[in-house]
Design a protein around this motif. Structure first.
Motif, short mmCIF file in Angstrom:
data_model
loop_
_atom_site.label_atom_id
_atom_site.label_comp_id
_atom_site.label_asym_id
_atom_site.label_seq_id
_atom_site.Cartn_x
_atom_site.Cartn_y
_atom_site.Cartn_z
N TYR B 152 -1.63 1.21 -5.86
CA TYR B 152 -1.45 0.07 -4.95
C TYR B 152 0.03 -0.32 -4.87
O TYR B 152 0.58 -0.55 -3.79
N THR B 153 0.68 -0.37 -6.02
CA THR B 153 2.10 -0.76 -6.08
C THR B 153 2.96 0.27 -5.32
O THR B 153 3.82 -0.10 -4.52
N HIS B 156 2.47 0.00 -1.57
CA HIS B 156 3.17 -1.16 -1.02
C HIS B 156 4.64 -0.88 -0.83
O HIS B 156 5.24 -1.27 0.17
N ARG B 157 5.21 -0.16 -1.80
CA ARG B 157 6.65 0.12 -1.74
C ARG B 157 6.95 0.97 -0.50
O ARG B 157 8.03 0.93 0.05
N ASN B 159 4.80 1.12 2.24
CA ASN B 159 4.11 0.58 3.40
C ASN B 159 2.99 1.50 3.90
O ASN B 159 2.84 1.70 5.11
N LYS B 161 -0.44 1.75 4.63
CA LYS B 161 -1.55 0.83 4.82
C LYS B 161 -2.91 1.41 4.40
O LYS B 161 -3.73 0.73 3.78
N ILE B 164 -3.14 1.25 0.70
CA ILE B 164 -3.24 -0.16 0.28
C ILE B 164 -4.68 -0.65 0.46
O ILE B 164 -5.28 -1.22 -0.46
N ASP B 165 -5.24 -0.41 1.65
CA ASP B 165 -6.60 -0.90 1.94
C ASP B 165 -7.63 -0.30 0.98
O ASP B 165 -8.49 -1.01 0.46
N ASP B 191 6.22 -8.45 -9.40
CA ASP B 191 5.99 -8.63 -7.97
C ASP B 191 4.78 -9.53 -7.72
O ASP B 191 3.71 -9.06 -7.30
N GLN B 193 3.99 -11.45 -5.43
CA GLN B 193 3.42 -11.44 -4.06
C GLN B 193 2.26 -10.44 -3.95
O GLN B 193 1.28 -10.69 -3.26
N LEU B 194 2.42 -9.32 -4.64
CA LEU B 194 1.37 -8.30 -4.57
C LEU B 194 0.10 -8.77 -5.26
O LEU B 194 -1.01 -8.49 -4.82
N GLU B 197 -1.66 -11.08 -2.97
CA GLU B 197 -2.38 -10.33 -1.93
C GLU B 197 -3.73 -9.83 -2.46
O GLU B 197 -4.73 -9.82 -1.74
#
Lengths: 228, 228
Positions: B152-153, B156-157, B159, B161, B164-165, B191, B193-194, B197
């Motif tokens: 996941y990390t 995210h780095r 982008n 998607k 991530i999903d 991080d 923010q992650l 999310e």
């Protein structure tokens, strides 16, 4: 059914060994691998000796040697060509040489009968089996009465049994038309052995037909007597 | 059904657009086009800057520029690299660089989770979409509770998607286990923010479940009352 590429199980329909995802993946691979351009950072140029004024066909030694054992021998065995970056290719037009090199990079070419013959000869000369198969498939699929004698002659020159067999069927199906043609007269004069092979095939097919007819009659006779 | 490759008609089973012959032909093309060897008459060598002692990875500029717009800009725009035949590649191990270059020639690589992450980063850096898709597919298919936070990390780095999903589903399914892990504590610190999310996704899924449950109850109530 297990997919040979990814090992996942899938319902076995038409393609025996690959699932749909892997099939799509194969198509994407072809696009990815076929993207190298012959002129980009090329390290060798080829000239068609029949057509030198038409200009050079750029390429890469690495691609040529990986597709053709003849080029491999040429460049890797310290022959004159391995030291030079200009190679003359004999008995070929610029158009054919350009399409030949392009095929080595993309595995793609748009064929017509004449072009397929010319590229088949190049594929044979440089032992590019994939192109040979490609042209052979086209020549067999597009055989007709008009091109059968020429295709047969070409196939014989290069010992292409699959084309010879297919051409013999078309020729022996059209003997009455073909024996009055110029190509027939030319072949009879230049290579009588090939004409004899045609007649032998004709005779063999004719005898098989006679046998089939005789057998059919006998079966018919038996049936007749059964119903008598 | 007409085959998109050859135009012949065929029975439409599993593969919507290609007949069996063309499917086999695609497989043969991949073998043919993937035969070039990176070390054969190479005109550039790459070094992994993290691992220079491991030696050079030979290649061809023509192949690199045809597979990666980053290499294209590097070699075609008279940057320093275009004049040199030695390129240092930053933040990569020799093993990853070697596999990366090999993929550019063959479209093949044997992955594990860690290697897929490393190659995904290279694919992103050099904009090799085909390798990016390849790694992404692997990472999504092999997601599990143990690797979900790291994947996941990484996603995210870069982008990504789709990853991530998929990772959020695995993570939110295993919140109770994951929140006691070291990776979770590290992510919270590095991080936040992650992590937020993740909780938002958890809340959203939880609310949907509640809604579904509420709706089910209502439907059940209606049914009950219907039968009353």
């Amino acid at each position: 059914m297990r997919c040979k590429s990814c090992g996942s199980s899938f319902q076995d329909y038409y393609y025996a060994d690959t699932c749909k995802q892997c099939h799509e993946h194969h198509k994407a691979k072809v696009v990815f691998l076929g993207a190298t351009h012959p002129a980009s950072f090329s390290d060798v140029v080829l000239f068609a000796s029949d057509d030198e004024a038409a200009g050079p066909v750029p390429a890469h030694k690495a691609v040529l040697v990986s597709r053709s054992p003849v080029f491999r021998a040429m460049f890797e065995n310290e022959m004159e060509e391995s030291l030079s970056s200009t190679i003359k290719i004999g008995e070929v037009s610029y158009r054919t040489l350009d399409a030949f090199v392009n095929f080595l990079y993309t595995a793609e070419v748009r064929l017509d009968q004449q072009f397929a013959c010319a590229l088949f000869v190049m594929a044979e000369k440089y032992q590019v089996q994939h192109l040979k198969d490609y042209c052979q498939k086209f020549l067999v699929a597009n055989l007709n009465c008009d091109n059968s004698l020429l295709t047969y002659t070409l196939a014989h020159r290069h010992n292409a049994k699959q084309i010879i067999d297919a051409a013999l069927i078309v020729i022996t199906d059209n003997m009455d038309k073909l024996t009055s043609r110029k190509e027939y007269a030319k072949l009879k004069e230049k290579d009588p052995q090939l004409v004899i092979e045609i007649y032998e095939a004709f005779l063999s097919r004719h005898s098989s037909f006679s046998c089939v007819r005789t057998v059919s009659y006998s079966v018919y006779d038996v049936c007749e007597s059964d119903f008598a």
